[in-house]
Motif scaffolding. Sequence first.
Motif: not given
Length: 354
Positions: A311-318
């Motif tokens: 989930r943090e990957k998605g937040i960071t990438a976004g």
Amino acid sequence: MAKRKTTRSTLASLAAELGVSRTTVSNAYNRPDQLSSALRERILAAATQRGYPGPNPAARSLRTRKTGTIGVLFTDHLSYAFEDLASVDFLAGMAEASHGSHTSLTLIPAGPGGTVDPQALVGQAVVDGFVVYSVAADDPYLEAAVSRHVPVVVVDQPTTTQLPWVGIDDYHAIAPAAAALLEAGHRDIGILCIRLDRIPNNGFVDPERLASASLHVQQARVQGALAVLVDGGIDPRSVPIVERHINDRSNNIDAARELLETHPHLTAVLCTTDSMALGVLELRPDISVTGFDGISTALSRNLATVIQPNREKGITAGRMLATLIDAHLNDTPVAAPRTVLPTSYNPGATVRRI
């Protein structure tokens, strides 16, 4: 009684009728905090009466050079995005990153074996930038995204890219799982992994395929595990590795069957995904097994697994992409950021001492 005829208005004609500027009408829709409640309500009521639907998004994007949409390039079948729990967590993070920003997400599926021309598919996407989720180093869809000359953020792989990147250190992240098997006394250990290359290989992995793999995440996990086993005194040639191109239940169970039927002496299986580990347990609940991802199903089964922050990957990438898009629109050069997120290890209850 004759029905009153409604004439469809434009932003300019509505502004003229109300005696306000076009910016004021636009703000009633896009920046309501700039107007008093009374003025905004008067504009919206007049717009409804005159059949005015609001500012034209296409016209607005031409003025601002911004579409308000980001593309998530997903090179698996689209259904996989909603079935694989690690992907679901990643997409949830992407959605969270865009919350409140008036930005929408467009999933661009380019599933394996697809016949759509990458330049056509990616070139037609009306987006401000791309997040490219886990592709091979030579993936043509990644090349097509880069050729658009809009911001691109790569998630997971290729790790060798010079583009902005978000991911984890897969090589070292898997070390605790391999170490746990050694500490429990296991010496006969097999490995299950998912695809190492865009060219399928549903079977055993030889050293040449592992060394030349173009999908760096799985390559790093397997190589990282082997390095720990070698340090523990195990000959890497004695560690069988079975690969499956598609990471779903039937393939995972089949991979476990192939590994364990051909090497019945194995006492433990190290897996590079939780779903593969769950497949092993479904076939052989008595054998020691470790996974990788930390998906909810695995944690509920108390699987010994590496937990990565999907989930943090998605937040960071976004958020990274949003920053890069703003810089791009303002013609501000920025260095390509690179973020390595931490992982942890859940000891679970699926590694048994021998």
